[in-house]
Motif scaffolding. Structure first.
Motif, PDB file in Angstrom:
ATOM      1  N   GLY A   1      14.185 -19.397   5.946  1.00  0.00           N
ATOM      2  CA  GLY A   1      12.722 -19.486   5.945  1.00  0.00           C
ATOM      3  C   GLY A   1      12.076 -18.149   5.654  1.00  0.00           C
ATOM      4  N   LEU A   2      12.642 -17.078   6.205  1.00  0.00           N
ATOM      5  CA  LEU A   2      12.109 -15.742   5.929  1.00  0.00           C
ATOM      6  C   LEU A   2      12.287 -15.373   4.462  1.00  0.00           C
ATOM      7  N   ILE A   3      13.456 -15.697   3.887  1.00  0.00           N
ATOM      8  CA  ILE A   3      13.715 -15.352   2.486  1.00  0.00           C
ATOM      9  C   ILE A   3      12.796 -16.133   1.553  1.00  0.00           C
ATOM     10  N   PHE A   4      12.747 -17.449   1.718  1.00  0.00           N
ATOM     11  CA  PHE A   4      11.907 -18.267   0.834  1.00  0.00           C
ATOM     12  C   PHE A   4      10.423 -17.991   1.064  1.00  0.00           C
ATOM     13  N   GLY A   5      10.050 -17.716   2.312  1.00  0.00           N
ATOM     14  CA  GLY A   5       8.652 -17.363   2.571  1.00  0.00           C
ATOM     15  C   GLY A   5       8.260 -16.069   1.891  1.00  0.00           C
ATOM     16  N   ALA A   6       9.179 -15.103   1.862  1.00  0.00           N
ATOM     17  CA  ALA A   6       8.899 -13.840   1.172  1.00  0.00           C
ATOM     18  C   ALA A   6       8.773 -14.062  -0.327  1.00  0.00           C
ATOM     19  N   VAL A   7       9.644 -14.904  -0.890  1.00  0.00           N
ATOM     20  CA  VAL A   7       9.583 -15.165  -2.333  1.00  0.00           C
ATOM     21  C   VAL A   7       8.267 -15.843  -2.704  1.00  0.00           C
ATOM     22  N   VAL A   8       7.888 -16.865  -1.945  1.00  0.00           N
ATOM     23  CA  VAL A   8       6.654 -17.595  -2.249  1.00  0.00           C
ATOM     24  C   VAL A   8       5.424 -16.742  -1.965  1.00  0.00           C
ATOM     25  N   GLY A   9       5.456 -15.940  -0.899  1.00  0.00           N
ATOM     26  CA  GLY A   9       4.288 -15.148  -0.528  1.00  0.00           C
ATOM     27  C   GLY A   9       4.070 -13.928  -1.396  1.00  0.00           C
TER      28      GLY A   9
ATOM     29  N   THR B   1       9.330  -1.921   4.621  1.00  0.00           N
ATOM     30  CA  THR B   1       8.636  -0.834   5.311  1.00  0.00           C
ATOM     31  C   THR B   1       7.138  -1.065   5.491  1.00  0.00           C
ATOM     32  N   VAL B   2       6.528  -1.918   4.684  1.00  0.00           N
ATOM     33  CA  VAL B   2       5.069  -2.079   4.741  1.00  0.00           C
ATOM     34  C   VAL B   2       4.676  -3.533   5.017  1.00  0.00           C
ATOM     35  N   GLN B   3       5.127  -4.436   4.173  1.00  0.00           N
ATOM     36  CA  GLN B   3       4.650  -5.811   4.255  1.00  0.00           C
ATOM     37  C   GLN B   3       5.220  -6.563   5.455  1.00  0.00           C
ATOM     38  N   LEU B   4       6.521  -6.415   5.704  1.00  0.00           N
ATOM     39  CA  LEU B   4       7.102  -7.117   6.852  1.00  0.00           C
ATOM     40  C   LEU B   4       6.534  -6.628   8.179  1.00  0.00           C
ATOM     41  N   PRO B   5       6.417  -5.302   8.428  1.00  0.00           N
ATOM     42  CA  PRO B   5       5.777  -4.880   9.688  1.00  0.00           C
ATOM     43  C   PRO B   5       4.340  -5.371   9.836  1.00  0.00           C
TER      44      PRO B   5
ATOM     45  N   VAL C   1      -1.852  -9.942   3.401  1.00  0.00           N
ATOM     46  CA  VAL C   1      -1.625  -8.530   3.719  1.00  0.00           C
ATOM     47  C   VAL C   1      -2.651  -7.686   2.969  1.00  0.00           C
ATOM     48  N   ASP C   2      -3.143  -6.654   3.629  1.00  0.00           N
ATOM     49  CA  ASP C   2      -4.164  -5.787   3.039  1.00  0.00           C
ATOM     50  C   ASP C   2      -3.664  -5.204   1.714  1.00  0.00           C
ATOM     51  N   LYS C   3      -4.367  -5.501   0.629  1.00  0.00           N
ATOM     52  CA  LYS C   3      -3.939  -5.030  -0.689  1.00  0.00           C
ATOM     53  C   LYS C   3      -4.059  -3.515  -0.819  1.00  0.00           C
ATOM     54  N   GLN C   4      -5.027  -2.915  -0.141  1.00  0.00           N
ATOM     55  CA  GLN C   4      -5.155  -1.462  -0.196  1.00  0.00           C
ATOM     56  C   GLN C   4      -3.950  -0.784   0.441  1.00  0.00           C
ATOM     57  N   LEU C   5      -3.432  -1.382   1.538  1.00  0.00           N
ATOM     58  CA  LEU C   5      -2.243  -0.845   2.176  1.00  0.00           C
ATOM     59  C   LEU C   5      -1.043  -0.916   1.247  1.00  0.00           C
ATOM     60  N   VAL C   6      -0.918  -2.018   0.529  1.00  0.00           N
ATOM     61  CA  VAL C   6       0.194  -2.174  -0.410  1.00  0.00           C
ATOM     62  C   VAL C   6       0.066  -1.181  -1.559  1.00  0.00           C
TER      63      VAL C   6
END
Length: 281
Positions: free
Chosen positions: A107-115, A198-202, A177-182
């Motif tokens: 679920g974490l892997i597929f959620g990351a791919v889709v998100g 380091t950024v999106q998952l935390p 997730v905040d686009k400015q942070l990315v």
């Protein structure tokens, strides 16, 4: 003639010397004390048990529908002496842990791919959304044909139940997730997997923990569904076996055990959440 100057003296305000700080620490509010939280958590179960005992003592309901608390305790000791209790709990817990870890990881892997990927969202999200709508019991006949009656079919069904809560929450959270942070992280050279770790998952840890809690609840639900139909051991099997034998006391006992085990595993997720927060602080 000169008028003598009159001096008006204003009453001087008395300056109080600053009081020395007190060494006595402020008492924490009652609601935030640990012992009060424990007592509050056991209040409703205690009231339910008391009402249960009164209803059974007054024989307001027949024993075939509502056994007394004493009968349930005796059923607990009886199953423990027969060796069923520890065996059923261990087997069911093992199935839940394996299925939950597998389903949550996927679920974490597929959620990351889709998100994170527009292509992943376009190609995967509609299909996964349709599969998510399939009831849990609908998977059992197909899994029995493919994987036969064994551990593989049960663990696969539990993994299916644990997959979708994590997938849904992770994919939805990553989109917000905040686009400015990315962009700031990319300016420092973070891309791909490094950017995600380091950024999106935390940034989505609260959503991930909520998804894990829902996935764990779904894992226990799908476990019972699997063991009710195709199993010879486990709490779900013992539940249907007690129904067939008319042992309502064992049915009550197994339901209570499932509630306790579900709450205990949910508490482990809470410990994991606090550990992650300390690491990220």
């Amino acid at each position: 003639m000169t008028i003598p100057e009159q001096r008006v003296s204003l009453p001087s305000s008395k300056v109080r010397p600053s009081e020395p700080p007190s060494d006595v620490p402020e008492r924490a509010p009652l609601m935030s004390r640990r012992w009060f939280a424990i007592v509050a958590g056991f209040t409703i179960p205690g009231v339910v048990i008391a009402v249960w005992w009164v209803v059974s003592a007054l024989k307001l309901l027949p024993v075939s529908q509502l056994p007394s608390p004493e009968m349930v305790v005796l059923a607990l000791f009886d199953m423990a002496q027969r060796g069923w209790l520890a065996q059923d709990i261990a087997i069911s817990a093992q199935r839940v842990v394996i299925g939950f870890l597998g389903g949550a990881t996927l679920g974490l892997i597929f959620g990351a791919v889709v998100g994170l990927s527009r292509k992943g969202d376009l190609f995967l999200a509609p299909t996964l959304g349709a599969i998510r709508a399939v009831p849990s019991l609908a998977w059992i006949p197909l899994l029995l044909i493919w994987l036969k009656i064994g551990e593989d079919s049960k663990i696969t069904l539990i993994a299916i139940g644990a997959f979708f809560p994590v997938y849904t929450t992770v994919a939805s959270a990553l989109r917000h997730v905040d686009k400015q942070l990315v962009e700031a992280a990319r300016a420092f050279g973070h891309t791909g997997l490094r950017l995600f770790a380091t950024v999106q998952l935390p940034a989505i840890i609260p959503s991930v923990v909520s998804g894990l809690r829902l996935a764990l609840a779904q894992a226990w639900l799908f476990l019972v569904a699997a063991e009710l139909i195709a199993s010879s051991m486990g709490l779900g099997f013992r539940l249907i076996d007690s129904q067939n034998n008319g042992r309502v006391d064992r049915i009550f006992l197994i339901i209570i055990l499932l509630a306790i085990l579900g709450k205990a595993t949910d508490a482990l997720i809470g410990i994991f959440e606090r550990w992650v927060q300390r690491r990220l602080a």
